[in-house]
Write a protein that holds these residues in place. Structure first.
Motif, PDB file in Angstrom:
ATOM      1  N   ARG A 149      -2.275  13.000  10.046  1.00 13.97           N
ATOM      2  CA  ARG A 149      -2.313  11.772   9.250  1.00 13.97           C
ATOM      3  C   ARG A 149      -3.633  11.714   8.482  1.00 13.97           C
ATOM      4  NH1 ARG A 149       1.982  12.160  10.991  1.00 13.97           N
ATOM      5  NH2 ARG A 149       3.348  10.642  11.982  1.00 13.97           N
ATOM      6  N   MET A 151      -6.045   8.662   6.979  1.00 11.68           N
ATOM      7  CA  MET A 151      -6.269   7.217   6.858  1.00 11.68           C
ATOM      8  C   MET A 151      -7.289   6.962   5.745  1.00 11.68           C
ATOM      9  SD  MET A 151      -8.125   4.662   9.542  1.00 11.68           S
ATOM     10  CE  MET A 151      -6.657   4.346  10.487  1.00 11.68           C
ATOM     11  N   ASN A 153      -9.685   3.760   4.791  1.00 12.44           N
ATOM     12  CA  ASN A 153     -10.067   2.412   5.241  1.00 12.44           C
ATOM     13  C   ASN A 153     -11.474   2.061   4.734  1.00 12.44           C
ATOM     14  OD1 ASN A 153     -11.692   3.940   6.912  1.00 12.44           O
ATOM     15  ND2 ASN A 153     -11.129   2.857   8.792  1.00 12.44           N
ATOM     16  N   PRO A 159      -5.943  -0.963   3.789  1.00  8.81           N
ATOM     17  CA  PRO A 159      -6.085   0.338   4.461  1.00  8.81           C
ATOM     18  C   PRO A 159      -4.707   0.956   4.666  1.00  8.81           C
ATOM     19  CG  PRO A 159      -7.086  -1.444   5.770  1.00  8.81           C
ATOM     20  CD  PRO A 159      -6.322  -2.090   4.659  1.00  8.81           C
ATOM     21  N   LYS A 160      -4.623   2.271   4.569  1.00  9.35           N
ATOM     22  CA  LYS A 160      -3.324   2.939   4.694  1.00  9.35           C
ATOM     23  C   LYS A 160      -3.446   4.218   5.495  1.00  9.35           C
ATOM     24  CE  LYS A 160      -1.301   1.186   0.425  1.00  9.35           C
ATOM     25  NZ  LYS A 160      -0.618   1.517  -0.848  1.00  9.35           N
ATOM     26  N   VAL A 161      -2.356   4.601   6.099  1.00  8.78           N
ATOM     27  CA  VAL A 161      -2.246   5.898   6.755  1.00  8.78           C
ATOM     28  C   VAL A 161      -1.128   6.675   6.069  1.00  8.78           C
ATOM     29  CG1 VAL A 161      -1.688   7.121   8.884  1.00  8.78           C
ATOM     30  CG2 VAL A 161      -3.092   5.052   8.965  1.00  8.78           C
ATOM     31  N   TYR A 162      -1.443   7.885   5.629  1.00  6.26           N
ATOM     32  CA  TYR A 162      -0.475   8.723   4.923  1.00  6.26           C
ATOM     33  C   TYR A 162      -0.035   9.895   5.808  1.00  6.26           C
ATOM     34  CZ  TYR A 162      -2.463   6.567   0.659  1.00  6.26           C
ATOM     35  OH  TYR A 162      -2.902   5.705  -0.299  1.00  6.26           O
ATOM     36  N   THR A 163       1.253  10.178   5.788  1.00  4.72           N
ATOM     37  CA  THR A 163       1.732  11.438   6.364  1.00  4.72           C
ATOM     38  C   THR A 163       1.591  12.536   5.301  1.00  4.72           C
ATOM     39  OG1 THR A 163       3.999  11.166   5.578  1.00  4.72           O
ATOM     40  CG2 THR A 163       3.450  10.148   7.711  1.00  4.72           C
ATOM     41  N   ASP A 166       4.120  11.879   2.673  1.00  2.00           N
ATOM     42  CA  ASP A 166       3.674  10.852   1.721  1.00  2.00           C
ATOM     43  C   ASP A 166       2.797  11.477   0.638  1.00  2.00           C
ATOM     44  OD1 ASP A 166       4.872   8.769   3.143  1.00  2.00           O
ATOM     45  OD2 ASP A 166       3.062   8.337   4.313  1.00  2.00           O
ATOM     46  N   ARG A 290      -8.954  13.859   8.035  1.00  2.00           N
ATOM     47  CA  ARG A 290      -8.099  12.816   8.627  1.00  2.00           C
ATOM     48  C   ARG A 290      -8.468  11.424   8.150  1.00  2.00           C
ATOM     49  NH1 ARG A 290     -10.152  12.476  14.897  1.00  2.00           N
ATOM     50  NH2 ARG A 290     -12.296  11.871  14.433  1.00  2.00           N
ATOM     51  N   ARG A 291      -9.655  11.256   7.508  1.00  2.00           N
ATOM     52  CA  ARG A 291     -10.015   9.909   7.099  1.00  2.00           C
ATOM     53  C   ARG A 291     -10.980   9.911   5.927  1.00  2.00           C
ATOM     54  NH1 ARG A 291     -13.489   5.309   9.377  1.00  2.00           N
ATOM     55  NH2 ARG A 291     -14.576   7.023  10.386  1.00  2.00           N
TER      56      ARG A 291
ATOM     57  N   ARG B  12       4.599   4.893  -5.564  1.00  2.00           N
ATOM     58  CA  ARG B  12       5.323   4.209  -4.523  1.00  2.00           C
ATOM     59  C   ARG B  12       4.311   3.897  -3.429  1.00  2.00           C
ATOM     60  NH1 ARG B  12       7.815   5.301   0.568  1.00  2.00           N
ATOM     61  NH2 ARG B  12       6.422   7.089   0.638  1.00  2.00           N
ATOM     62  N   ASN B  16       4.258   3.196   5.608  1.00  2.00           N
ATOM     63  CA  ASN B  16       3.556   3.115   6.877  1.00  2.00           C
ATOM     64  C   ASN B  16       2.117   2.659   6.716  1.00  2.00           C
ATOM     65  OD1 ASN B  16       3.173   5.392   5.445  1.00  2.00           O
ATOM     66  ND2 ASN B  16       3.247   6.793   7.158  1.00  2.00           N
ATOM     67  N   PHE B  17       1.958   1.351   6.552  1.00  2.00           N
ATOM     68  CA  PHE B  17       0.607   0.809   6.434  1.00  2.00           C
ATOM     69  C   PHE B  17      -0.126   0.962   7.759  1.00  2.00           C
ATOM     70  CE2 PHE B  17       1.412   0.111   2.391  1.00  2.00           C
ATOM     71  CZ  PHE B  17       1.830  -1.108   1.921  1.00  2.00           C
ATOM     72  N   VAL B  18      -1.404   0.653   7.715  1.00  2.00           N
ATOM     73  CA  VAL B  18      -2.249   0.988   8.856  1.00  2.00           C
ATOM     74  C   VAL B  18      -1.821   0.253  10.125  1.00  2.00           C
ATOM     75  CG1 VAL B  18      -3.998  -0.758   8.387  1.00  2.00           C
ATOM     76  CG2 VAL B  18      -4.618   1.339   9.581  1.00  2.00           C
TER      77      VAL B  18
END
Lengths: 451, 451
Positions: A149, A151, A153, A159-163, A166, A290-291, B12, B16-18
């Motif tokens: 993932r 993130m 932030n 804040p978002k987490v992407y696969t 994504d 990762r971030r 888009r 999956n937000f944080v």
């Protein structure tokens, strides 16, 4: 050589002119002649109404009696393998010696490891991914992309987490850039002349990277345009690798990359995700990313406050000196190689600048007294390696080879003594001095430091 | 999207937000917080003058009691491997499915073999050498470069034989070019819509090649400038591969190459020496090159008089149609892939022309009724692949994706029916038609021929 954009025409005539027997042996002309001979004999045999067995014997006689056919190598007379045995191909068995190498003089444990790229055997500007240099702060990991993932932030609206899925749906770019460890050519600050260009300059590689511009992600999360002055990039391995990058650069040409030279990143280069920070030292190209955190001041993390700082002669340290300044090196001939005889050679090497494009490369064969301008191979790209070539006729006497790059800001690559006059000899990082290779009358090439 | 040179901003928003627990688990912030918690507990323990054993118990409690730490993946908490086990690196274990593939429908014996490049999983323009397509007429060989020779003979003042050492001392150039088999996309002439882009377009690759210009060698041997109108290139394998090339092209941009993507050619791509004939079909890029002969007329050898000729609808055959005309293909989304949900996608693909540079690529998502212009990734090079990208928001309905390339001569890639109107359906070679990929409401993508 008046036109530096064209390859030279003043070639040494190769000594080994055509040998008629060799010509018979290796060429289709030879084969055709032998076949005609065979057909003639076959025809004669047929017209004499001999048996099929005798015709077979005639064929055997051609094979046995004609040294040209006996001389043909097996690969010209046999079926090869249908396709490569491994569906992911590998180099020839004759190239096994060209490999990344660890230095016996440097740390070789998981806590800190390095493997150098064999620049002396590479061509062009693309580094084969299998030979890309490695530098790890807690070893490398092969991370499952389905689990990985990213993130974003800190000072962001959302804040978002992407696969990985994504990220790979987002607008992507592909760009060629060099990456150089800030500690490349570190040993040369002191008086340690390491023997080969693999060890002196081999923490340098160049690839085509593909990924999403970091600016797209920062805008997607609504970064704070007033207070967001810096980002922190963080890796997923156990080294707690974190690096500060100012927001102007982050929004400019930084890429969150998954692709390298057409395929996914290699595990040892950050698979499945790394930061690409063109022009900046390798440590900021955070692997296994990762971030990304947005903040209002630099973080002064261990890898920017304690490590990767430039020791100055007055006892102070320079921090956040990230840019890899203009630099070049001759890769052939270089230390550890040997010229077999006098005559024509193609001197070749690499030039690069973290500030932009390489404008010119000059080459000296007399330790810096006289310089000629080398040909640059296209395309000459921004913050990318540039390959240079220049003709040279070696007279067989001792000499010192050097290259000197100039970038499009006008910056000229300095001599080692010019650099030491400002920076002293205590440093590890950011040595971009002119490299000198000494050619002995024996043809042996070695690293000499001060010229 | 008014500015086609910039990546789009109409993203888009990922769903999956944080998730705060996930954030705790995967980030340094989370770790820092846990460490602070641990320090606080440790301090409380110390200030209560408990035993060292109790302090150890406190640490265990943090580990056991805090799901965030338990959730950290092993790769974030363990030492990795120091450097790659293989000094010549390999892809991640998670990429094992991305490989060259033979076609079950085509010949798979040493007498004639082919393996296709997995274009659907590649990025940028560089083809990793391990995934470069293969096409052999008598299998491949791994030839010892110390034994290999190149002869130049025929209409020359001085025939010569060069060793690899001789060649590699000469002025070299490095250039990026595509190579495409003349029979690429062959099945689509008829009504066989092969399922994936790997099989429909995978006899296509692109590399940075390094070698000596053929013009340098021809001049070195003093080719006959009056009568020398053609050259014949001959390979050292058992297939008797020989191809005629006119002297104008031979003197222009043809390279006698040993380098591919920074390292020596791979055995299955002609190690140690192959001809690079930019813009021309792959069969002329003779592998394991052992001879160049200068002559005054085409040779009409088996691989140019019998094979590699274009069957026309009137029963005649076109010979010597060597140039790979302007062509493009969308590589993602493409046949066999599946869109998981509606929303934003990056449509990406490749464009190329044997006549020069790609000038523009248009993309249609409605089977050719409307077209938008895609972004071209730089550098856009002569007779080289060009990567294109364009934003697309899928509404979830059925649609047909197409790309259409235009080169700098003004040539526009034709529709398959336009091509068939002139060339019929009997041909194998030189199909450069627009490719159509149909997206079903299920998200499944398949090859549809006529649009």
């Amino acid at each position: 050589m008046t036109d530096s954009s064209k390859p030279g025409r003043l070639l040494r005539a190769p000594e080994n002119f055509v040998d008629p027997a060799l010509a018979q042996a290796i060429t289709q002309d030879g084969l055709d002649q032998q076949r005609r001979g065979f057909l003639r004999k076959s025809f004669m045999a047929a017209s004499a109404a001999v048996s099929a067995a005798a015709a077979g014997k005639a064929m055997a006689q051609v094979g046995e009696g004609d040294p040209a056919i006996l001389n043909l190598p097996a690969y010209s007379t046999t079926l090869g393998k249908p396709v490569a045995a491994n569906p992911y191909g590998v180099p020839s068995r004759f190239e096994a010696n060209l490999q990344r190498r660890e230095s016996p003089g440097l740390t070789r444990v998981s806590q800190a490891s390095v493997a150098f790229a064999p620049l002396q055997g590479l061509f062009g500007i693309i580094t084969p991914s299998g030979l890309h240099f490695e530098r790890h702060h807690q070893g490398w990991q092969d991370i499952d992309p389905a689990q990985h993932r990213l993130m974003i932030n800190g000072l962001v609206k959302q804040p978002k987490v992407y696969t990985m899925d994504d990220l790979m749906r987002l607008p992507s770019v592909s760009r060629m850039h060099f990456i150089e460890c800030g500690a490349n050519t570190a040993m040369e600050w002191g008086n340690v002349a390491v023997p080969t260009v693999q060890y002196s300059h081999g923490m340098l590689s160049c690839s085509e990277f593909t990924g999403v511009p970091l600016s797209v992600l920062l805008e997607d999360c609504g970064y704070d345009k007033k207070n967001g002055k810096y980002i922190l990039a963080e890796g997923a391995d156990g080294s707690s690798m974190t690096r500060t990058i100012d927001i102007t650069r982050a929004l400019d040409d930084v890429i969150v990359a998954w692709g390298m030279n057409g395929e996914m990143l290699r595990p040892e280069n950050g698979y499945p995700l790394r930061l690409v920070v063109p022009g900046v030292q390798g440590v900021s190209w955070v692997k296994w990313l990762r971030r990304i955190k947005v903040g209002d001041q630099p973080w002064a993390t261990k890898d920017e406050a304690v490590h990767y700082i430039d020791a100055m002669p007055d006892g102070s340290y320079r921090q956040y000196t990230s840019i890899q300044e203009c630099k070049s090196v001759i890769t052939t001939p270089s230390g550890g190689q040997r010229l077999l005889d006098k005559g024509f050679y193609n001197i070749t090497g690499l030039a690069w600048s973290g500030r932009g494009k390489v404008k010119r490369v000059d080459v000296s064969v007399d330790g810096g007294r006289n310089w000629r301008t080398a040909r640059l191979e296209g395309p000459v790209l921004n913050k990318c390696l540039t390959r240079f070539n220049i003709d040279w006729v070696w007279d067989g006497g001792p000499c010192v080879l050097q290259s000197r790059a100039i970038d499009d800001t006008g910056y000229v690559q300095p001599k080692i003594n010019e650099l030491r006059a400002v920076r002293g000899t205590r440093s590890i990082y950011h040595n971009n001095a002119i490299q000198s290779w000494q050619v002995a009358a024996s043809g042996e090439v070695s690293n000499v430091q001060v010229y």
